[in-house]
Motif scaffolding. Structure first.
Motif, short mmCIF file in Angstrom:
data_model
loop_
_atom_site.label_atom_id
_atom_site.label_comp_id
_atom_site.label_asym_id
_atom_site.label_seq_id
_atom_site.Cartn_x
_atom_site.Cartn_y
_atom_site.Cartn_z
N GLU A 71 26.10 28.91 52.97
CA GLU A 71 26.87 29.82 52.55
C GLU A 71 28.05 29.99 51.78
O GLU A 71 28.19 30.82 51.01
N GLY A 72 28.89 28.89 51.83
CA GLY A 72 30.01 28.72 51.11
C GLY A 72 29.58 28.50 49.55
O GLY A 72 30.05 28.73 48.48
N TRP A 73 28.42 27.53 49.55
CA TRP A 73 27.78 27.38 48.23
C TRP A 73 27.32 28.60 47.50
O TRP A 73 27.50 28.68 46.45
N ILE A 74 26.82 29.45 48.31
CA ILE A 74 26.31 30.76 47.51
C ILE A 74 27.45 31.56 47.22
O ILE A 74 27.47 32.32 45.98
N ARG A 75 28.34 31.81 48.19
CA ARG A 75 29.64 32.57 47.70
C ARG A 75 30.36 31.99 46.82
O ARG A 75 30.63 32.80 45.80
N LYS A 76 30.39 30.58 46.31
CA LYS A 76 31.10 30.13 45.28
C LYS A 76 30.25 30.63 44.11
O LYS A 76 30.96 30.74 42.90
N ILE A 77 29.02 30.68 43.93
CA ILE A 77 28.20 31.03 42.96
C ILE A 77 28.54 32.56 42.67
O ILE A 77 28.80 33.06 41.60
N MET A 78 28.49 33.36 43.73
CA MET A 78 28.99 34.83 43.41
C MET A 78 30.19 34.90 42.74
O MET A 78 30.53 35.56 41.91
N VAL A 79 31.38 34.17 43.29
CA VAL A 79 32.53 34.33 42.73
C VAL A 79 32.67 33.97 41.33
O VAL A 79 33.24 34.48 40.32
N ASN A 80 31.94 32.62 40.91
CA ASN A 80 32.02 32.14 39.56
C ASN A 80 31.40 33.25 38.89
O ASN A 80 31.75 33.37 37.52
N THR A 81 30.30 33.89 39.22
CA THR A 81 29.49 34.79 38.25
C THR A 81 30.39 35.96 38.13
O THR A 81 30.65 36.64 36.97
N ALA A 82 31.08 36.28 39.11
CA ALA A 82 32.11 37.65 38.81
C ALA A 82 33.06 37.25 38.02
O ALA A 82 33.55 37.89 37.03
N LEU A 83 33.79 35.95 38.08
CA LEU A 83 34.63 35.66 37.13
C LEU A 83 34.02 35.54 35.62
O LEU A 83 34.85 35.76 34.53
N ALA A 84 33.10 35.12 35.39
CA ALA A 84 32.45 34.87 34.07
C ALA A 84 32.23 36.05 33.70
O ALA A 84 32.50 36.36 32.73
N LYS A 85 32.05 37.12 34.43
CA LYS A 85 31.64 38.73 34.05
C LYS A 85 33.06 39.20 33.53
O LYS A 85 33.08 40.08 32.51
N TYR A 86 33.92 38.77 34.17
CA TYR A 86 35.19 39.47 34.14
C TYR A 86 35.74 38.81 32.94
O TYR A 86 36.37 39.59 31.81
N ARG A 87 35.59 37.67 32.56
CA ARG A 87 36.36 36.92 31.39
C ARG A 87 35.37 37.41 30.23
O ARG A 87 35.92 37.55 28.82
N LYS A 88 34.03 37.56 30.13
CA LYS A 88 33.30 38.09 29.08
C LYS A 88 33.65 39.54 28.78
O LYS A 88 33.55 39.72 27.59
N ASN A 89 33.75 40.34 29.64
CA ASN A 89 33.85 41.84 29.47
C ASN A 89 35.42 42.30 29.42
O ASN A 89 35.59 43.51 29.20
N SER A 90 36.35 41.51 29.80
CA SER A 90 37.76 41.94 29.79
C SER A 90 38.36 42.08 28.32
O SER A 90 38.46 41.06 27.40
N HIS A 91 38.68 43.42 28.29
CA HIS A 91 38.93 43.96 26.71
C HIS A 91 40.59 44.32 27.33
O HIS A 91 41.30 44.70 26.37
#
Length: 193
Positions: A71-91
């Motif tokens: 579950e921790g491994w899955i959570r880490k993937i979700m958080v990293n996906t959210a952070l990548a989206k934030y960095r990519k879309n952050s204007h």
């Protein structure tokens, strides 16, 4: 779910067994959507992150090393996906008011506030924080990252991470005081000591 069941489920997903994939999804969907929502500006963005994150889980499940919880491994993937989206879309430029905020050792819990506010209400207030503040707040409070780690993950300085956490706390304190009609609210300490 015991470890034998979990191993069987993981093996099924590695072998592209649809029933195993469906079961895994059902087991973790609600928790992982909540994680994605913490890092998103709205429900639509959270859904996108959630679906993208689960695709990554299924694509990379064979790399789960069985050190730590699944579950921790899955959570880490979700958080990293959210952070990548934030960095990519952050204007938005990262909001910073203090260059080097030293963490106070004098912070303490305000029992009056904590008794009056429920977890759901607090999460709603956190959701309304400016994106840069919310990301740092969530990583520090919910994920347990230190400022240096946050700075590396988000692409900011350690000072900016500290400042954004400080500002997030200040905004939450002000909103809690306003929404719960408290005359005086002392600083709330979130996270670790």
């Amino acid at each position: 779910m015991d470890s034998t069941e979990e191993e069987k489920l993981i093996k099924g997903c590695i072998n592209l067994d649809r029933e195993s994939q469906n079961r895994l999804y059902k087991i973790y969907a609600a928790k992982m959507f909540a994680v994605c929502f913490q890092y998103s500006k709205n429900r639509e963005e959270a859904e996108d992150t959630f679906h993208e994150g689960f695709m990554k889980v299924f694509q990379n499940i064979s790399s789960f090393s069985k050190t730590g919880s699944f579950e921790g491994w899955i959570r880490k993937i979700m958080v990293n996906t959210a952070l990548a989206k934030y960095r990519k879309n952050s204007h938005l430029s990262l909001l910073v008011r203090l260059d080097d905020y030293p963490e106070s050792t004098n912070e303490r819990y305000n029992d009056e506030i904590l008794e009056k506010i429920e977890a759901d209400a607090l999460l709603q207030l956190i959701q309304k924080l400016p994106p840069a503040y919310k990301i740092v707040f969530n990583l520090y409070v919910f994920e347990g990252f230190q400022h240096k780690e946050i700075a590396e993950k988000v692409g900011i300085s350690t000072g900016t991470s500290k400042s954004n956490l400080y500002e997030a706390k200040a905004i939450l304190k002000k909103q809690i005081t306003k929404n719960y009609h408290l005359v005086e609210a002392t600083t709330i300490r979130y996270g670790r000591k």
